[in-house]
Design a protein around this motif. Structure first.
Motif, PDB file in Angstrom:
ATOM      1  N   UNK A 176      23.629 -46.913 -37.337  1.00 10.33           N
ATOM      2  CA  UNK A 176      24.636 -46.813 -36.281  1.00 10.33           C
ATOM      3  C   UNK A 176      24.574 -47.977 -35.304  1.00 10.33           C
ATOM      4  N   UNK A 177      24.170 -49.147 -35.796  1.00 15.57           N
ATOM      5  CA  UNK A 177      24.005 -50.305 -34.899  1.00 15.57           C
ATOM      6  C   UNK A 177      25.317 -50.737 -34.256  1.00 15.57           C
ATOM      7  N   UNK A 178      26.445 -50.506 -34.955  1.00 18.69           N
ATOM      8  CA  UNK A 178      27.736 -50.963 -34.424  1.00 18.69           C
ATOM      9  C   UNK A 178      28.567 -49.809 -33.886  1.00 18.69           C
ATOM     10  N   UNK A 179      28.019 -48.597 -33.914  1.00 18.06           N
ATOM     11  CA  UNK A 179      28.882 -47.431 -33.695  1.00 18.06           C
ATOM     12  C   UNK A 179      28.407 -46.507 -32.590  1.00 18.06           C
ATOM     13  N   UNK A 180      27.374 -46.901 -31.822  1.00 19.50           N
ATOM     14  CA  UNK A 180      26.854 -45.980 -30.813  1.00 19.50           C
ATOM     15  C   UNK A 180      27.940 -45.680 -29.781  1.00 19.50           C
ATOM     16  N   UNK A 181      28.151 -44.392 -29.510  1.00 24.22           N
ATOM     17  CA  UNK A 181      29.240 -43.995 -28.600  1.00 24.22           C
ATOM     18  C   UNK A 181      30.441 -43.453 -29.361  1.00 24.22           C
ATOM     19  N   UNK A 182      30.507 -43.713 -30.662  1.00 24.11           N
ATOM     20  CA  UNK A 182      31.586 -43.174 -31.482  1.00 24.11           C
ATOM     21  C   UNK A 182      31.307 -41.726 -31.864  1.00 24.11           C
ATOM     22  N   UNK A 183      32.274 -41.104 -32.547  1.00 21.73           N
ATOM     23  CA  UNK A 183      32.111 -39.701 -32.932  1.00 21.73           C
ATOM     24  C   UNK A 183      32.588 -39.467 -34.350  1.00 21.73           C
ATOM     25  N   UNK A 184      32.026 -38.414 -34.947  1.00 20.97           N
ATOM     26  CA  UNK A 184      32.422 -37.958 -36.288  1.00 20.97           C
ATOM     27  C   UNK A 184      32.456 -36.433 -36.252  1.00 20.97           C
ATOM     28  N   UNK A 185      33.596 -35.852 -36.527  1.00 22.97           N
ATOM     29  CA  UNK A 185      33.741 -34.386 -36.512  1.00 22.97           C
ATOM     30  C   UNK A 185      33.147 -33.774 -35.243  1.00 22.97           C
ATOM     31  N   UNK A 186      33.512 -34.321 -34.091  1.00 25.82           N
ATOM     32  CA  UNK A 186      33.042 -33.813 -32.800  1.00 25.82           C
ATOM     33  C   UNK A 186      31.547 -33.949 -32.590  1.00 25.82           C
ATOM     34  N   UNK A 187      30.895 -34.696 -33.448  1.00 22.59           N
ATOM     35  CA  UNK A 187      29.472 -34.962 -33.221  1.00 22.59           C
ATOM     36  C   UNK A 187      29.298 -36.437 -32.871  1.00 22.59           C
ATOM     37  N   UNK A 188      28.359 -36.734 -31.976  1.00 22.54           N
ATOM     38  CA  UNK A 188      28.148 -38.138 -31.620  1.00 22.54           C
ATOM     39  C   UNK A 188      27.446 -38.899 -32.745  1.00 22.54           C
ATOM     40  N   UNK A 189      27.809 -40.137 -32.907  1.00 28.66           N
ATOM     41  CA  UNK A 189      27.106 -41.044 -33.808  1.00 28.66           C
ATOM     42  C   UNK A 189      25.616 -41.014 -33.454  1.00 28.66           C
ATOM     43  N   UNK A 190      24.779 -41.066 -34.449  1.00 23.62           N
ATOM     44  CA  UNK A 190      23.313 -40.980 -34.326  1.00 23.62           C
ATOM     45  C   UNK A 190      22.862 -39.552 -34.022  1.00 23.62           C
ATOM     46  N   UNK A 191      23.794 -38.589 -34.032  1.00 30.14           N
ATOM     47  CA  UNK A 191      23.421 -37.197 -33.882  1.00 30.14           C
ATOM     48  C   UNK A 191      24.306 -36.356 -34.783  1.00 30.14           C
TER      49      UNK A 191
END
Ligand SMILES: *Cc1c(COP(=O)(O)O)cnc(C)c1O
Length: 394
Positions: A176-191
């Motif tokens: 997630x080096x380029x995507x921190x702060x983004x989301x996937x299916x209402x979940x945060x990137x890296x989580x």
């Protein structure tokens, strides 16, 4: 115009960043000071991950989980070919063999079909199923992990990738080096449910410090304990009790102090990036010959890069040159897919093995993108592209 304007953010946060730096200069705990724990707790709250282990760079954040899993010679790790070099570099550093997977042309992220075929090809040592490195044909490598990348800020296709990895018994390490702060299916990137996730705090990333930094996210307490040992030379009970080979892999206290005020405004910055991306897309959708990023409805891109794809390489190069003449910076991420990099020549991949990655490298261009980009600047970039695509009309 700046490609990524770090000075605009600094002007906004100057007082709080300087106060945080002064606090570190006053207490003097430059290594593993209190700001490290504070940042790790706040990153855990931001992502929902049980455990966050900060480290010295995004590259270390990718390397350390592989080390903790004991990945090494005789092992295979699946990585996309169209990404920053570090994603595959860390695999080679452990002694394992990177197995390169092509990307989906719409998302630029790891193709699930490619991963499925590559796992089967490695298991059967059969390069007719999927292009394989020589080593993987000569020797039966053990599949050990998958590293999907959320390229340019957009989450990989985890709906398809998670079940494939689970069926093959492989941990997923999200890059997630380029995507921190983004989301996937209402979940945060890296989580979002990977076995572990890595991010980078390199200054130009969505959450950047003023030097190098990174972090690893996991719900696995045992893995987190091993990572905390690895980042201080494989320490056991104490620093001079060495139970494994590790690294000097710590984040500097000063960098943690700088990240804390930046993390406070990351959610607002993400909103500003969405606004900028909407304006880009409105402009570019009217232009035949260039395709803006297509973000699926269940994702929110962090727009670590705003990358558009031209109808051909000549159009891409023409647009870059018109923009350069107008003082507008652009970059090509990535000029060469990783399976064709000289350092991996031993693996024996050939041009044509991963055609989508090779084609994207000729047609893609990244445009200025940051939370402080003005609507006028976006319009000027798009006007340059319009003029480049239809020189007669300009
Ligand atoms: C930047 C980046 C890394 C490496 O991060 P560093 O902090 O520069 O070591 C890894 N993977 C991807 C996809 C990146 O963009």
């Amino acid at each position: 115009m700046e490609f990524i304007d770090l000075k605009a953010q600094y002007r906004l946060l100057e007082a709080s960043i300087r106060a945080r730096i002064d606090a570190v200069l006053d207490h003097g705990h430059f290594i593993m000071g209190p700001e490290i724990g504070e940042l790790e707790r706040k990153l855990a709250a931001f992502t929902g991950a049980r455990q966050v282990v900060t480290c010295g760079s995004g590259t270390e954040a990718l390397l350390m989980p592989l080390m903790a899993w004991g990945i090494g010679p005789g092992d295979a790790v699946f990585v996309p070919s169209f990404t920053f070099f570090a994603t595959a570099e860390v695999v080679g550093l452990t002694g394992a063999v990177p197995i390169f997977i092509d990307v989906d042309p719409a998302s630029c992220n790891m193709s699930p079909q490619g991963l499925e075929r590559a796992i089967e090809a490695v298991t059967r040592q059969d390069p007719t199923i999927h292009p394989l490195p020589r080593q993987a044909v000569r020797q039966r490598l053990t599949p050990r992990a998958v590293i999907p990348v959320d390229l340019f800020g957009l989450a990989a296709d985890y709906d398809a990738l998670f079940p494939l990895a689970r069926a093959a018994g492989l941990p997923v390490l999200e890059d997630g080096a380029q995507s921190f702060g983004g989301r996937w299916r209402d979940k945060p990137i890296c989580g979002l449910g990977a076995t572990a996730a890595a991010t980078s705090f390199f200054p130009a990333k969505p959450l950047g410090c003023y030097g190098d930094g990174g972090a690893i996210f996991t719900d696995d307490d045992d893995l987190a304990a091993r990572l905390r040992s690895l980042r201080v030379h494989g320490k056991g009970e104490h620093k001079y009790d060495n139970v494994r080979l590790g690294l000097n892999g710590r984040l500097d206290t000063l960098q943690a102090a700088i990240l804390l005020p930046k993390l406070d405004i990351l959610a607002e910055e993400m909103e500003a990036r969405q606004t900028a991306a909407r304006r880009y897309a409105e402009n570019l959708n009217a232009l035949p010959g260039v395709t803006p990023p297509r973000i699926p409805a269940h994702c929110r891109s962090a727009y670590g890069q705003y990358s558009v794809v031209f109808r051909d390489g000549a159009a891409r190069d023409a647009a870059a040159s018109v923009l350069r003449e107008r003082g507008i910076p652009t970059n090509v991420y990535y000029v060469k897919p990783l399976h064709l990099q000289p350092v991996f020549a031993d693996l024996g991949y050939a041009a044509g093995d991963l055609p989508v990655s090779e084609d994207l490298s000729r047609r893609i261009l990244s445009l200025p993108m940051h939370p402080y980009l003005s609507p006028e600047a976006i319009d000027a970039v798009c006007q340059g592209i319009r003029d480049a695509l239809s020189p007669a009309a300009s």
